[in-house]
Design an enzyme around this catalytic site. Structure first.
Site, PDB file in Angstrom:
ATOM      1  N   LYS A 211     -43.081   6.944 -81.921  1.00 50.46           N
ATOM      2  CA  LYS A 211     -42.912   7.927 -82.782  1.00 50.46           C
ATOM      3  C   LYS A 211     -42.834   7.726 -84.309  1.00 50.46           C
ATOM      4  CE  LYS A 211     -42.441  12.480 -81.718  1.00 50.46           C
ATOM      5  NZ  LYS A 211     -42.887  13.105 -80.443  1.00 50.46           N
TER       6      LYS A 211
HETATM    7  P1  NAD Z   1     -44.749  23.206 -84.480  1.00 49.32           P
HETATM    8  O1  NAD Z   1     -44.543  22.760 -85.817  1.00 49.32           O
HETATM    9  O2  NAD Z   1     -46.163  23.631 -84.123  1.00 49.32           O
HETATM   10  O3  NAD Z   1     -43.739  24.500 -84.052  1.00 49.32           O
HETATM   11  C1  NAD Z   1     -42.249  24.359 -84.198  1.00 49.32           C
HETATM   12  C2  NAD Z   1     -41.963  25.669 -84.051  1.00 49.32           C
HETATM   13  O4  NAD Z   1     -40.305  25.430 -83.987  1.00 49.32           O
HETATM   14  C3  NAD Z   1     -42.008  26.505 -85.223  1.00 49.32           C
HETATM   15  O5  NAD Z   1     -42.548  27.895 -84.778  1.00 49.32           O
HETATM   16  C4  NAD Z   1     -40.935  26.563 -86.007  1.00 49.32           C
HETATM   17  O6  NAD Z   1     -40.917  27.781 -86.795  1.00 49.32           O
HETATM   18  C5  NAD Z   1     -39.925  26.617 -84.926  1.00 49.32           C
HETATM   19  N1  NAD Z   1     -38.819  26.300 -85.352  1.00 49.32           N
HETATM   20  C6  NAD Z   1     -38.445  25.490 -86.097  1.00 49.32           C
HETATM   21  N2  NAD Z   1     -36.735  25.603 -86.336  1.00 49.32           N
HETATM   22  C7  NAD Z   1     -36.342  26.328 -85.459  1.00 49.32           C
HETATM   23  C8  NAD Z   1     -35.109  26.962 -85.321  1.00 49.32           C
HETATM   24  N3  NAD Z   1     -33.883  26.560 -85.802  1.00 49.32           N
HETATM   25  N4  NAD Z   1     -35.146  28.186 -84.357  1.00 49.32           N
HETATM   26  C9  NAD Z   1     -36.116  28.571 -83.775  1.00 49.32           C
HETATM   27  N5  NAD Z   1     -37.322  27.962 -84.035  1.00 49.32           N
HETATM   28  C10 NAD Z   1     -37.719  26.917 -84.712  1.00 49.32           C
HETATM   29  O7  NAD Z   1     -44.262  21.915 -83.388  1.00 49.32           O
HETATM   30  P2  NAD Z   1     -44.573  21.881 -81.951  1.00 49.32           P
HETATM   31  O8  NAD Z   1     -45.801  20.953 -81.875  1.00 49.32           O
HETATM   32  O9  NAD Z   1     -44.899  23.017 -81.263  1.00 49.32           O
HETATM   33  O10 NAD Z   1     -43.361  21.054 -81.247  1.00 49.32           O
HETATM   34  C11 NAD Z   1     -42.194  21.678 -80.775  1.00 49.32           C
HETATM   35  C12 NAD Z   1     -41.382  20.794 -79.847  1.00 49.32           C
HETATM   36  O11 NAD Z   1     -42.322  20.395 -78.817  1.00 49.32           O
HETATM   37  C13 NAD Z   1     -41.041  19.548 -80.719  1.00 49.32           C
HETATM   38  O12 NAD Z   1     -39.835  19.258 -80.049  1.00 49.32           O
HETATM   39  C14 NAD Z   1     -41.963  18.605 -80.223  1.00 49.32           C
HETATM   40  O13 NAD Z   1     -41.252  17.267 -80.173  1.00 49.32           O
HETATM   41  C15 NAD Z   1     -42.091  18.877 -78.959  1.00 49.32           C
HETATM   42  N6  NAD Z   1     -43.563  18.509 -78.186  1.00 49.32           N
HETATM   43  C16 NAD Z   1     -44.648  18.846 -78.765  1.00 49.32           C
HETATM   44  C17 NAD Z   1     -46.005  18.461 -78.458  1.00 49.32           C
HETATM   45  C18 NAD Z   1     -47.372  18.453 -78.975  1.00 49.32           C
HETATM   46  O14 NAD Z   1     -48.138  18.153 -78.328  1.00 49.32           O
HETATM   47  N7  NAD Z   1     -47.330  19.205 -80.021  1.00 49.32           N
HETATM   48  C19 NAD Z   1     -45.792  17.371 -77.249  1.00 49.32           C
HETATM   49  C20 NAD Z   1     -44.864  17.219 -76.582  1.00 49.32           C
HETATM   50  C21 NAD Z   1     -43.597  17.722 -77.074  1.00 49.32           C
END
Ligand code: NAD
Length: 411
Positions: A104
């Site tokens: 990561k």
């Molecule tokens: P992103 O940046 O696209 O979206 C994150 C979202 O969370 C945004 O809408 C943001 O406004 C919101 N957010 C931030 N703080 C917040 C809060 N306190 N309350 C409510 N909403 C809040 O990120 P993503 O890629 O969608 O990732 C989200 C989660 O999924 C993370 O934990 C990430 O590790 C996990 N994840 C992502 C992927 C991927 O392929 N992108 C894969 C596996 C896991």
């Protein structure tokens, strides 16, 4: 917070290792990251000042294949958080059965305050600092919180300046740059497949279910899109701007269009505005935390009204909340399975890059669904065999596979 997250991850690893009778010295070997890198990033900001940021890359394990894991831009990023997330990646690639290890990366920065130019310059400096330790057969980054296809394109380009054309150095790229059809959708889509698996396991189905989603970025929006496409109703969503509730069903397409135009849900008119945290305890059948870690705690776990929790985010449930959900009979579908759709399609993207032969979105989606079904079957078997919850079953499956590979490779 990050320290607790890392400790909780270690505690899960140790519990699963006990169920597998793995001796203590081997557990220590499995837990210890292979390499932890910290780099200073100095960039010229738009106002002429020098911005100094810290970037991290933790390579946790590569017994089963090259290190693999996303890069996050967030002000909470620190060494402990990145280490916990890298460890989760190792067990996740094991659960999905894709030939990768776990890693990561992250940069400690408030991404909401960066212009696109600043974001690009920070990304390029980060790759200047880590280009020697990443590569298509050594360590392959991908998107995570506040990074996306554009950021992956800059990583690909900066890496090429040192090492030439290697699209397989990073996944989650735009399709026009060697990305895979279906990668952008994959994590949310995989979470919806995971939901279908757990519902089918209980003789139930998605149609008519009410879904609450915390986080409306890559994972949250694509999950919302697919839930609605499959007949469920998204009744609560939230992002960093707050929560939005409509028990008749939110018009997800309108919410996504609003975010595209305004960068957040602030001012979205299709639902009643509530506090962001209220979405976690809003009445629903399925709760999908899809934002950050540590949001479900002993303080709110007793108020959660969902029957199923699908962990789109990494580490959203702390161990005390996990125990409360167990007592209350709430099924928690754990992160290292529920969100493994992202790394699974990253594997498809990487293998397309290595072969220079590209698949249709249909092929990608079918292959993704096969992995989600196969992985769920392994979890269900492990749960039966060890009499544990699904999270422990997932750790047992992931750790078992990594430990087998580690033993076979020897010292
Ligand atoms: P992103 O940046 O696209 O979206 C994150 C979202 O969370 C945004 O809408 C943001 O406004 C919101 N957010 C931030 N703080 C917040 C809060 N306190 N309350 C409510 N909403 C809040 O990120 P993503 O890629 O969608 O990732 C989200 C989660 O999924 C993370 O934990 C990430 O590790 C996990 N994840 C992502 C992927 C991927 O392929 N992108 C894969 C596996 C896991």
């Amino acid at each position: 917070m990050s320290k607790e997250f890392l400790e909780a991850t270690k505690a899960y690893v140790e519990r699963a290792a006990k169920l597998l009778d793995i001796p203590a010295d081997e557990v220590k070997q499995l837990e210890t990251p292979r390499r932890e890198v910290r780099v200073e990033l100095n960039v010229r900001m738009d106002d002429g000042s020098i911005g100094t940021f810290i970037g991290f890359r933790v390579q946790h394990d590569d017994a089963r294949g090259p290190f693999k894991g996303g890069i996050r831009y967030h002000h909470h990023v620190d060494a402990e958080e990145v280490t916990a997330l890298a460890s989760l990646m190792t067990w996740k690639t094991g659960v999905a059965g894709v030939p990768f290890g776990g890693a990561k990366g992250g940069i400690a920065v408030d991404a909401s305050k960066l212009s696109e130019g600043e974001k690009q310059r920070i990304t390029r400096r980060f790759i200047d600092g880590i280009h020697d330790i990443i590569g298509p057969s050594s360590d392959i980054p991908a998107p995570d919180v506040n990074t996306n296809g554009q950021v992956m394109a800059w990583i690909f380009d900066q890496y090429a300046k040192y090492h030439g054309y290697h699209p397989g150095v990073v996944t989650g790229k735009p399709v026009s740059l060697g990305g895979s059809e279906g990668r952008e959708q994959a994590t949310g889509r995989g979470a919806v497949f995971a939901t279908e698996e757990i519902l089918a396991h209980h003789g139930d189905a998605l149609a008519g279910k009410r879904v609450s989603i915390q986080g409306f970025g890559n994972v949250g929006t694509w999950a919302a899109h697919d839930y609605v496409a499959k007949g469920a109703k998204v009744t609560a969503i939230s992002d960093v701007s707050g929560g939005y509730v409509n028990d008749d069903g939110i018009d997800v397409a309108a919410a996504i269009a609003h975010v595209k135009q305004h960068r957040s849900l602030a001012g979205f008119g299709g639902a009643e505005a509530v506090a962001g945290d209220a979405v976690l305890v809003h009445d629903c059948d399925i709760l999908v935390p899809a934002a950050l870690s540590g949001v479900l705690t002993k303080d709110n776990a007793k108020d959660v009204r969902a029957k199923y929790i699908i962990e789109g985010a990494n580490g959203p449930t702390d161990p005390e909340a996990d125990a409360i959900f167990d007592q209350r009979g709430i099924e928690v579908v754990p992160d290292i399975y529920a969100n493994c759709g992202g790394v699974t399609v990253s594997y498809f993207e990487w293998s397309q890059n290595m072969q220079h032969y590209y698949w249709s979105e249909e092929q990608v989606n079918e292959a993704l669904q096969r992995v989600m079904k196969r992985s769920f079957a392994s979890l269900a078997d492990a749960r039966k065999k060890h009499g544990c919850n699904l999270r422990m079953a997932a750790f047992v499956v992931g750790i078992g596979r990594v430990n087998d590979a580690t033993r076979l490779r020897g010292l």
